[in-house]
Design a protein around this motif. Sequence first.
Motif, PDB file in Angstrom:
ATOM      1  N   THR A  58      27.253 -18.487 104.557  1.00 53.68           N
ATOM      2  CA  THR A  58      26.062 -18.560 105.411  1.00 53.68           C
ATOM      3  C   THR A  58      26.430 -18.830 106.866  1.00 53.68           C
ATOM      4  O   THR A  58      25.572 -18.726 107.750  1.00 53.68           O
ATOM      5  N   ARG A 110      21.411 -15.137 101.750  1.00 55.50           N
ATOM      6  CA  ARG A 110      20.187 -15.470 102.472  1.00 55.50           C
ATOM      7  C   ARG A 110      19.399 -16.548 101.732  1.00 55.50           C
ATOM      8  O   ARG A 110      18.810 -17.440 102.353  1.00 55.50           O
ATOM      9  N   ASP A 113      21.041 -19.877 102.321  1.00 61.50           N
ATOM     10  CA  ASP A 113      20.760 -20.319 103.690  1.00 61.50           C
ATOM     11  C   ASP A 113      19.363 -20.933 103.788  1.00 61.50           C
ATOM     12  O   ASP A 113      19.164 -21.987 104.411  1.00 61.50           O
TER      13      ASP A 113
END
Length: 221
Positions: A58, A110, A113
């Motif tokens: 990330t 994603r 994150d």
Amino acid sequence: MALEVDTRDWSLRTARNEEEMWALADEQGVHDARLSYPSGWLFLTRDAATRDLVAVATEATDERAAAAYADDLDHDADRVERALDDLVALGAFHADEDGYRPNPDSVVVRSVDRLDAAVRNAAESTDAAGAGAGFRDLARSEAVRLMLDALLYADDERVSQADLHEWCGLARKQVWMHVDRLEEYGVLVAAGDDYAIGEKSSVFGGVRALDAAVVGAALSP
């Protein structure tokens, strides 16, 4: 000490093999069964090397050899390489002859994150002990990982510490010691002597999204 399992021995839990997991639970206990047939959430958080690598994904995009990751993260080189190969299969990293490169466009990366941000925000707003630690703090304790796994698929709106003990195969003391962390993040909300599942919790929503992302990536052609 958390049980470290070679990733090659794991079979990701799906609707097709869930009955096999519960059959194993009857033989070896629900704790070992959940670890042997992990959800997407458990698969991605199963050991420190995997957790650290996906967190790195990330933050960075540079290509590096497995040995370089192992040195920086202070993990066994063989375990790091196995974890990287699994993360490549999930699309979280790209691999070529020169090394491994994080894939920031991966739905798994994603999702990690977003969960990391949710944990940090929740920790800051509640002064939780793990404030600032993010995704890795949430996933560090095996007891917390297993309780989250059980809650992802819980049918009941209310749960008790006795339920978590039964569903996870954890010692009652382990549940008692770690359940406060789930309250801090809003995953569980005190309701009398029991708890309500915090369906509006951004942390729990992030765990759900990450679980779905890993399963989806694993089952993609």
